[in-house]
Design a protein around this motif. Sequence first.
Motif, mmCIF file in Angstrom:
data_model
loop_
_atom_site.group_PDB
_atom_site.id
_atom_site.type_symbol
_atom_site.label_atom_id
_atom_site.label_comp_id
_atom_site.label_asym_id
_atom_site.label_seq_id
_atom_site.Cartn_x
_atom_site.Cartn_y
_atom_site.Cartn_z
ATOM 1 N N VAL A 111 -82.173 -13.227 -24.343
ATOM 2 C CA VAL A 111 -83.295 -13.786 -23.658
ATOM 3 C C VAL A 111 -83.426 -14.316 -25.370
ATOM 4 C CG1 VAL A 111 -85.986 -14.093 -23.867
ATOM 5 C CG2 VAL A 111 -84.177 -12.396 -22.310
ATOM 6 N N LEU A 112 -83.574 -16.193 -25.728
ATOM 7 C CA LEU A 112 -83.908 -16.829 -26.726
ATOM 8 C C LEU A 112 -85.459 -16.703 -26.174
ATOM 9 C CD1 LEU A 112 -83.525 -17.803 -29.409
ATOM 10 C CD2 LEU A 112 -82.392 -19.544 -27.952
ATOM 11 N N ILE A 113 -86.100 -16.751 -27.617
ATOM 12 C CA ILE A 113 -87.519 -17.142 -27.473
ATOM 13 C C ILE A 113 -87.735 -17.997 -29.020
ATOM 14 C CG2 ILE A 113 -90.518 -16.345 -27.057
ATOM 15 C CD1 ILE A 113 -89.313 -14.493 -25.872
ATOM 16 N N TYR A 114 -88.113 -19.313 -28.443
ATOM 17 C CA TYR A 114 -88.761 -19.748 -29.525
ATOM 18 C C TYR A 114 -89.435 -21.022 -28.989
ATOM 19 C CZ TYR A 114 -85.756 -24.236 -28.843
ATOM 20 O OH TYR A 114 -84.869 -25.144 -27.621
ATOM 21 N N GLU A 115 -90.181 -21.778 -30.599
ATOM 22 C CA GLU A 115 -91.634 -22.344 -30.753
ATOM 23 C C GLU A 115 -91.471 -23.656 -31.661
ATOM 24 O OE1 GLU A 115 -96.124 -23.010 -32.099
ATOM 25 O OE2 GLU A 115 -95.506 -20.647 -31.103
ATOM 26 N N PRO A 116 -91.194 -24.870 -30.240
ATOM 27 C CA PRO A 116 -90.970 -26.463 -31.820
ATOM 28 C C PRO A 116 -92.006 -26.255 -32.376
ATOM 29 C CG PRO A 116 -91.107 -26.172 -29.207
ATOM 30 C CD PRO A 116 -91.416 -25.240 -28.943
ATOM 31 N N ARG A 117 -91.824 -26.882 -33.470
ATOM 32 C CA ARG A 117 -92.471 -27.519 -34.807
ATOM 33 C C ARG A 117 -93.349 -28.402 -34.076
ATOM 34 N NH1 ARG A 117 -89.580 -27.973 -40.198
ATOM 35 N NH2 ARG A 117 -87.822 -28.565 -37.942
#
Length: 356
Positions: A111-117
Amino acid sequence: MDWNHNQAAAIARIRATLSPDELASAEKVKRINDRYLGLTRDTAIQLAFKNLVASVAWHDAADENRPGKRRILAICGESGAGKTRAIMEHISLLSAMGRYVDEDGNEINPVLIYEPRSPCTPKLLAIEGLRKLGVPVRNNIRENEAWDAFRTALKAHKVIFVVIDEAQHAVVAANAVEQQKIADAFKGLVQMPDWPVRLVLAGVPPLAEFLSKHEQLYTRRTAIRLEKLEGETGLATIDEILSKIAAHGEVSIGVEIDDKFKKRLSHAGAGNFGTIVQMIRGAVELAVLDGSSEVTETHFKNMYLAYSGCLEEENVFTHPNWHELEPLKAFMRVNDETPRKHRARGQKKIKFGDRP
Protein backbone atom coordinates in the motif's frame (compact mmCIF):
# COMPACT_ATOMS: atom_id res chain seq x y z
CA MET A 1 21.60 10.07 12.48
CA ASP A 2 19.12 7.68 14.12
CA TRP A 3 15.95 9.78 14.25
CA ASN A 4 13.93 6.97 15.83
CA HIS A 5 16.39 6.80 18.73
CA ASN A 6 16.28 10.58 19.14
CA GLN A 7 12.49 10.56 19.10
CA ALA A 8 12.27 7.80 21.71
CA ALA A 9 14.75 9.66 23.93
CA ALA A 10 12.82 12.94 23.62
CA ILE A 11 9.52 11.26 24.50
CA ALA A 12 11.13 9.41 27.43
CA ARG A 13 12.40 12.71 28.82
CA ILE A 14 8.91 14.25 28.66
CA ARG A 15 7.40 11.18 30.35
CA ALA A 16 9.99 11.41 33.13
CA THR A 17 8.67 14.88 34.04
CA LEU A 18 5.12 13.59 34.63
CA SER A 19 3.72 12.11 37.82
CA PRO A 20 2.24 8.58 37.82
CA ASP A 21 -1.28 10.08 37.85
CA GLU A 22 -0.45 12.36 34.92
CA LEU A 23 0.99 9.42 32.97
CA ALA A 24 -2.13 7.39 33.68
CA SER A 25 -4.32 10.24 32.40
CA ALA A 26 -2.17 10.59 29.29
CA GLU A 27 -2.48 6.86 28.58
CA LYS A 28 -6.24 7.07 28.99
CA VAL A 29 -6.44 10.01 26.57
CA LYS A 30 -4.41 7.99 24.06
CA ARG A 31 -6.80 5.06 24.36
CA ILE A 32 -9.76 7.39 23.79
CA ASN A 33 -8.25 8.69 20.55
CA ASP A 34 -6.98 5.31 19.32
CA ARG A 35 -10.42 3.70 19.23
CA TYR A 36 -12.23 3.66 15.92
CA LEU A 37 -15.94 4.43 15.91
CA GLY A 38 -17.70 2.44 13.24
CA LEU A 39 -20.99 3.51 11.65
CA THR A 40 -23.47 1.92 9.28
CA ARG A 41 -21.50 3.49 6.42
CA ASP A 42 -18.54 1.27 7.33
CA THR A 43 -20.38 -1.74 5.93
CA ALA A 44 -20.25 -0.20 2.45
CA ILE A 45 -16.62 0.88 2.89
CA GLN A 46 -15.59 -2.59 4.07
CA LEU A 47 -17.32 -4.23 1.10
CA ALA A 48 -15.68 -1.81 -1.34
CA PHE A 49 -12.20 -2.59 0.01
CA LYS A 50 -12.86 -6.33 -0.12
CA ASN A 51 -13.96 -5.97 -3.74
CA LEU A 52 -10.71 -4.14 -4.56
CA VAL A 53 -8.72 -7.00 -3.06
CA ALA A 54 -10.84 -9.62 -4.84
CA SER A 55 -10.37 -7.85 -8.18
CA VAL A 56 -6.62 -8.32 -7.79
CA ALA A 57 -7.06 -11.99 -6.94
CA TRP A 58 -8.83 -12.64 -10.25
CA HIS A 59 -6.52 -10.34 -12.26
CA ASP A 60 -6.30 -11.47 -15.87
CA ALA A 61 -3.65 -9.66 -17.93
CA ALA A 62 -5.43 -10.52 -21.19
CA ASP A 63 -8.68 -8.97 -19.95
CA GLU A 64 -7.35 -5.93 -18.08
CA ASN A 65 -8.38 -3.35 -20.65
CA ARG A 66 -12.04 -4.27 -20.49
CA PRO A 67 -14.09 -1.40 -19.02
CA GLY A 68 -16.63 -1.91 -16.27
CA LYS A 69 -14.23 -3.30 -13.68
CA ARG A 70 -14.31 -1.41 -10.39
CA ARG A 71 -10.62 -0.74 -9.88
CA ILE A 72 -11.01 2.72 -8.29
CA LEU A 73 -12.59 3.46 -4.91
CA ALA A 74 -13.54 7.10 -4.34
CA ILE A 75 -14.51 8.27 -0.86
CA CYS A 76 -15.79 11.85 -0.77
CA GLY A 77 -17.03 14.06 2.01
CA GLU A 78 -16.58 17.44 3.64
CA SER A 79 -13.46 18.23 5.63
CA GLY A 80 -13.90 16.54 9.00
CA ALA A 81 -16.19 13.79 7.67
CA GLY A 82 -13.76 11.07 8.79
CA LYS A 83 -12.51 9.94 5.38
CA THR A 84 -8.85 9.38 6.21
CA ARG A 85 -9.51 7.64 9.52
CA ALA A 86 -12.01 5.29 7.87
CA ILE A 87 -9.58 4.41 5.08
CA MET A 88 -6.72 3.70 7.48
CA GLU A 89 -8.98 1.56 9.68
CA HIS A 90 -10.24 -0.60 6.85
CA ILE A 91 -6.76 -1.04 5.38
CA SER A 92 -5.55 -2.27 8.76
CA LEU A 93 -8.30 -4.91 8.85
CA LEU A 94 -7.28 -6.57 5.58
CA SER A 95 -4.31 -8.93 5.73
CA ALA A 96 -3.97 -8.64 1.93
CA MET A 97 -3.05 -4.98 2.42
CA GLY A 98 -0.55 -5.62 5.21
CA ARG A 99 3.24 -5.69 5.09
CA TYR A 100 4.95 -9.00 4.30
CA VAL A 101 8.36 -10.48 3.53
CA ASP A 102 8.73 -11.67 -0.06
CA GLU A 103 10.60 -14.71 -1.38
CA ASP A 104 13.83 -12.69 -1.53
CA GLY A 105 13.62 -11.67 2.12
CA ASN A 106 12.56 -8.09 1.39
CA GLU A 107 9.90 -6.38 3.48
CA ILE A 108 7.11 -5.25 1.16
CA ASN A 109 4.35 -2.76 1.79
CA PRO A 110 1.70 -3.29 -0.91
CA VAL A 111 0.00 0.00 0.00
CA LEU A 112 1.32 3.43 -0.99
CA ILE A 113 -0.38 6.35 0.75
CA TYR A 114 0.46 9.93 -0.15
CA GLU A 115 -1.04 13.39 -0.26
CA PRO A 116 -0.32 15.73 -3.19
CA ARG A 117 0.70 19.27 -2.45
CA SER A 118 -1.65 22.12 -3.23
CA PRO A 119 -1.77 23.45 -5.84
CA CYS A 120 -0.82 20.39 -7.86
CA THR A 121 -0.28 19.60 -11.54
CA PRO A 122 -0.52 16.27 -13.37
CA LYS A 123 3.29 16.02 -13.35
CA LEU A 124 3.61 16.89 -9.67
CA LEU A 125 1.02 14.23 -8.82
CA ALA A 126 3.32 11.56 -10.28
CA ILE A 127 6.46 13.13 -8.77
CA GLU A 128 4.92 13.14 -5.27
CA GLY A 129 4.24 9.43 -5.63
CA LEU A 130 7.82 8.77 -6.74
CA ARG A 131 9.22 10.73 -3.81
CA LYS A 132 7.01 8.85 -1.38
CA LEU A 133 8.54 5.63 -2.72
CA GLY A 134 12.01 7.08 -2.21
CA VAL A 135 12.76 7.30 -5.93
CA PRO A 136 15.03 10.24 -6.89
CA VAL A 137 13.50 12.54 -9.49
CA ARG A 138 15.52 14.86 -11.72
CA ASN A 139 14.37 18.47 -11.93
CA ASN A 140 13.75 18.54 -15.69
CA ILE A 141 11.69 15.34 -15.91
CA ARG A 142 8.82 15.55 -18.38
CA GLU A 143 5.23 14.79 -17.46
CA ASN A 144 4.97 11.58 -19.49
CA GLU A 145 8.36 10.44 -18.16
CA ALA A 146 7.21 11.06 -14.57
CA TRP A 147 4.13 8.86 -15.02
CA ASP A 148 6.17 6.15 -16.78
CA ALA A 149 8.65 6.22 -13.91
CA PHE A 150 5.83 6.08 -11.34
CA ARG A 151 4.24 3.02 -12.97
CA THR A 152 7.63 1.31 -13.14
CA ALA A 153 8.37 2.16 -9.50
CA LEU A 154 5.06 0.70 -8.36
CA LYS A 155 5.98 -2.59 -10.02
CA ALA A 156 9.53 -2.53 -8.65
CA HIS A 157 8.29 -1.89 -5.09
CA LYS A 158 5.43 -4.40 -5.50
CA VAL A 159 2.83 -1.77 -4.66
CA ILE A 160 -0.70 -2.84 -5.59
CA PHE A 161 -2.88 -0.35 -3.72
CA VAL A 162 -2.31 3.39 -4.20
CA VAL A 163 -4.14 5.72 -1.81
CA ILE A 164 -4.20 9.42 -2.70
CA ASP A 165 -5.50 11.45 0.22
CA GLU A 166 -6.80 15.00 -0.32
CA ALA A 167 -7.00 14.06 -4.00
CA GLN A 168 -8.92 17.26 -4.75
CA HIS A 169 -5.57 19.08 -4.61
CA ALA A 170 -4.79 17.55 -7.98
CA VAL A 171 -7.97 18.76 -9.69
CA VAL A 172 -9.34 21.84 -7.93
CA ALA A 173 -7.08 24.29 -9.79
CA ALA A 174 -6.66 22.22 -12.95
CA ASN A 175 -8.08 23.37 -16.27
CA ALA A 176 -10.03 21.05 -18.56
CA VAL A 177 -6.89 19.80 -20.33
CA GLU A 178 -5.07 19.07 -17.07
CA GLN A 179 -8.11 17.31 -15.62
CA GLN A 180 -8.28 15.10 -18.69
CA LYS A 181 -4.58 14.25 -18.28
CA ILE A 182 -5.18 13.26 -14.66
CA ALA A 183 -8.18 11.12 -15.65
CA ASP A 184 -6.06 9.41 -18.32
CA ALA A 185 -3.25 8.87 -15.81
CA PHE A 186 -5.62 7.26 -13.29
CA LYS A 187 -7.02 5.03 -16.01
CA GLY A 188 -3.48 4.08 -17.08
CA LEU A 189 -2.53 3.17 -13.51
CA VAL A 190 -5.36 0.69 -13.05
CA GLN A 191 -5.10 -0.84 -16.51
CA MET A 192 -1.48 -2.03 -16.56
CA PRO A 193 -1.66 -5.57 -17.99
CA ASP A 194 1.62 -6.63 -16.34
CA TRP A 195 0.85 -5.29 -12.84
CA PRO A 196 -2.51 -4.91 -11.08
CA VAL A 197 -2.91 -1.53 -9.38
CA ARG A 198 -6.01 -0.45 -7.48
CA LEU A 199 -6.59 3.20 -6.69
CA VAL A 200 -8.24 4.75 -3.62
CA LEU A 201 -9.07 8.45 -3.83
CA ALA A 202 -10.20 10.50 -0.84
CA GLY A 203 -11.18 14.14 -0.95
CA VAL A 204 -13.73 16.91 -0.51
CA PRO A 205 -16.56 17.65 -3.02
CA PRO A 206 -14.38 19.04 -5.88
CA LEU A 207 -13.13 15.47 -6.23
CA ALA A 208 -16.70 14.21 -6.64
CA GLU A 209 -17.29 16.79 -9.37
CA PHE A 210 -14.12 15.68 -11.17
CA LEU A 211 -15.09 12.00 -11.02
CA SER A 212 -18.57 12.77 -12.34
CA LYS A 213 -17.21 14.55 -15.43
CA HIS A 214 -15.15 11.66 -16.81
CA GLU A 215 -17.00 8.62 -18.09
CA GLN A 216 -13.79 6.62 -18.35
CA LEU A 217 -13.51 6.85 -14.55
CA TYR A 218 -17.24 6.47 -13.91
CA THR A 219 -17.22 2.95 -15.37
CA ARG A 220 -14.18 1.97 -13.34
CA ARG A 221 -14.96 3.29 -9.87
CA THR A 222 -17.01 2.66 -6.78
CA ALA A 223 -18.10 5.90 -5.10
CA ILE A 224 -18.99 6.38 -1.44
CA ARG A 225 -20.15 9.70 -0.07
CA LEU A 226 -19.76 10.36 3.65
CA GLU A 227 -22.80 12.45 4.44
CA LYS A 228 -23.31 14.92 7.27
CA LEU A 229 -25.06 13.88 10.48
CA GLU A 230 -28.44 15.45 9.89
CA GLY A 231 -32.05 14.80 10.85
CA GLU A 232 -33.26 12.15 13.27
CA THR A 233 -30.70 9.62 12.04
CA GLY A 234 -27.88 12.08 12.66
CA LEU A 235 -29.08 12.84 16.18
CA ALA A 236 -29.34 9.12 16.95
CA THR A 237 -25.75 8.64 15.73
CA ILE A 238 -24.54 11.50 17.94
CA ASP A 239 -26.28 9.85 20.90
CA GLU A 240 -24.48 6.60 20.14
CA ILE A 241 -21.00 8.07 19.79
CA LEU A 242 -21.44 10.16 22.97
CA SER A 243 -22.04 6.95 24.92
CA LYS A 244 -19.16 5.09 23.25
CA ILE A 245 -16.56 7.81 23.77
CA ALA A 246 -17.61 8.32 27.39
CA ALA A 247 -17.18 4.57 27.94
CA HIS A 248 -13.72 4.72 26.33
CA GLY A 249 -12.76 7.45 28.79
CA GLU A 250 -14.36 5.57 31.70
CA VAL A 251 -16.52 8.59 32.56
CA SER A 252 -20.24 9.28 32.58
CA ILE A 253 -22.09 12.04 30.76
CA GLY A 254 -23.24 14.64 33.27
CA VAL A 255 -25.24 16.60 30.72
CA GLU A 256 -28.86 16.12 29.75
CA ILE A 257 -28.53 14.56 26.32
CA ASP A 258 -31.70 15.91 24.76
CA ASP A 259 -32.25 16.86 21.12
CA LYS A 260 -31.38 20.50 21.86
CA PHE A 261 -27.93 19.55 23.20
CA LYS A 262 -27.26 17.17 20.31
CA LYS A 263 -28.28 19.86 17.82
CA ARG A 264 -25.86 22.29 19.47
CA LEU A 265 -23.11 19.69 19.18
CA SER A 266 -23.97 18.98 15.55
CA HIS A 267 -23.98 22.71 14.76
CA ALA A 268 -20.59 23.15 16.46
CA GLY A 269 -19.11 20.41 14.27
CA ALA A 270 -20.85 21.58 11.07
CA GLY A 271 -22.62 18.21 10.96
CA ASN A 272 -19.40 16.37 10.09
CA PHE A 273 -18.90 13.03 11.82
CA GLY A 274 -15.14 13.32 12.26
CA THR A 275 -15.32 16.84 13.66
CA ILE A 276 -18.12 15.94 16.08
CA VAL A 277 -16.16 12.91 17.28
CA GLN A 278 -13.09 15.07 17.93
CA MET A 279 -15.18 17.58 19.88
CA ILE A 280 -16.72 14.88 22.06
CA ARG A 281 -13.30 13.39 22.64
CA GLY A 282 -11.98 16.85 23.50
CA ALA A 283 -14.65 17.29 26.19
CA VAL A 284 -13.99 13.79 27.57
CA GLU A 285 -10.24 14.48 27.62
CA LEU A 286 -10.82 17.63 29.68
CA ALA A 287 -12.82 15.58 32.17
CA VAL A 288 -10.09 12.91 32.33
CA LEU A 289 -7.35 15.49 32.83
CA ASP A 290 -9.46 17.18 35.52
CA GLY A 291 -9.73 13.87 37.32
CA SER A 292 -13.51 14.11 37.00
CA SER A 293 -15.73 11.04 36.80
CA GLU A 294 -18.24 12.78 34.53
CA VAL A 295 -18.29 15.10 31.54
CA THR A 296 -20.14 18.29 32.34
CA GLU A 297 -21.52 21.17 30.30
CA THR A 298 -18.45 23.16 31.39
CA HIS A 299 -16.19 20.61 29.71
CA PHE A 300 -18.11 20.97 26.45
CA LYS A 301 -18.09 24.75 26.74
CA ASN A 302 -14.32 24.87 27.39
CA MET A 303 -13.67 22.38 24.61
CA TYR A 304 -15.52 24.60 22.12
CA LEU A 305 -13.67 27.70 23.37
CA ALA A 306 -10.36 25.96 22.73
CA TYR A 307 -11.36 24.48 19.37
CA SER A 308 -13.05 27.54 17.88
CA GLY A 309 -11.34 30.50 19.56
CA CYS A 310 -14.76 32.10 20.01
CA LEU A 311 -15.66 34.90 22.38
CA GLU A 312 -16.94 33.77 25.78
CA GLU A 313 -20.41 35.12 25.05
CA GLU A 314 -20.58 33.45 21.61
CA ASN A 315 -20.20 29.85 22.71
CA VAL A 316 -22.50 27.44 20.88
CA PHE A 317 -23.09 25.49 24.10
CA THR A 318 -24.33 28.50 26.10
CA HIS A 319 -25.65 31.07 23.61
CA PRO A 320 -29.49 31.31 23.52
CA ASN A 321 -29.46 31.81 19.74
CA TRP A 322 -26.73 29.27 19.08
CA HIS A 323 -28.17 28.32 15.66
CA GLU A 324 -27.36 31.83 14.38
CA LEU A 325 -23.65 31.48 15.20
CA GLU A 326 -21.14 30.45 12.53
CA PRO A 327 -18.59 28.08 14.13
CA LEU A 328 -16.16 28.30 11.21
CA LYS A 329 -15.98 32.07 11.69
CA ALA A 330 -15.92 31.99 15.51
CA PHE A 331 -12.20 32.90 15.63
CA MET A 332 -12.75 36.06 13.59
CA ARG A 333 -13.42 39.46 15.12
CA VAL A 334 -15.16 42.52 13.68
CA ASN A 335 -11.92 44.26 12.64
CA ASP A 336 -10.72 41.12 10.81
CA GLU A 337 -13.15 41.85 8.00
CA THR A 338 -11.94 45.40 7.27
CA PRO A 339 -12.18 45.86 3.48
CA ARG A 340 -9.08 46.68 1.47
CA LYS A 341 -8.58 50.27 0.47
CA HIS A 342 -8.28 50.74 -3.27
CA ARG A 343 -5.69 53.17 -4.62
CA ALA A 344 -7.07 56.43 -5.92
CA ARG A 345 -6.64 57.04 -9.63
CA GLY A 346 -3.13 58.26 -10.30
CA GLN A 347 -1.84 57.16 -6.89
CA LYS A 348 1.45 55.28 -7.13
CA LYS A 349 1.66 51.69 -5.97
CA ILE A 350 3.73 51.37 -2.78
CA LYS A 351 6.79 49.23 -3.43
CA PHE A 352 8.18 46.72 -0.98
CA GLY A 353 10.32 48.50 1.61
CA ASP A 354 8.72 51.93 1.06
CA ARG A 355 6.69 53.66 3.75
CA PRO A 356 3.04 54.38 2.86
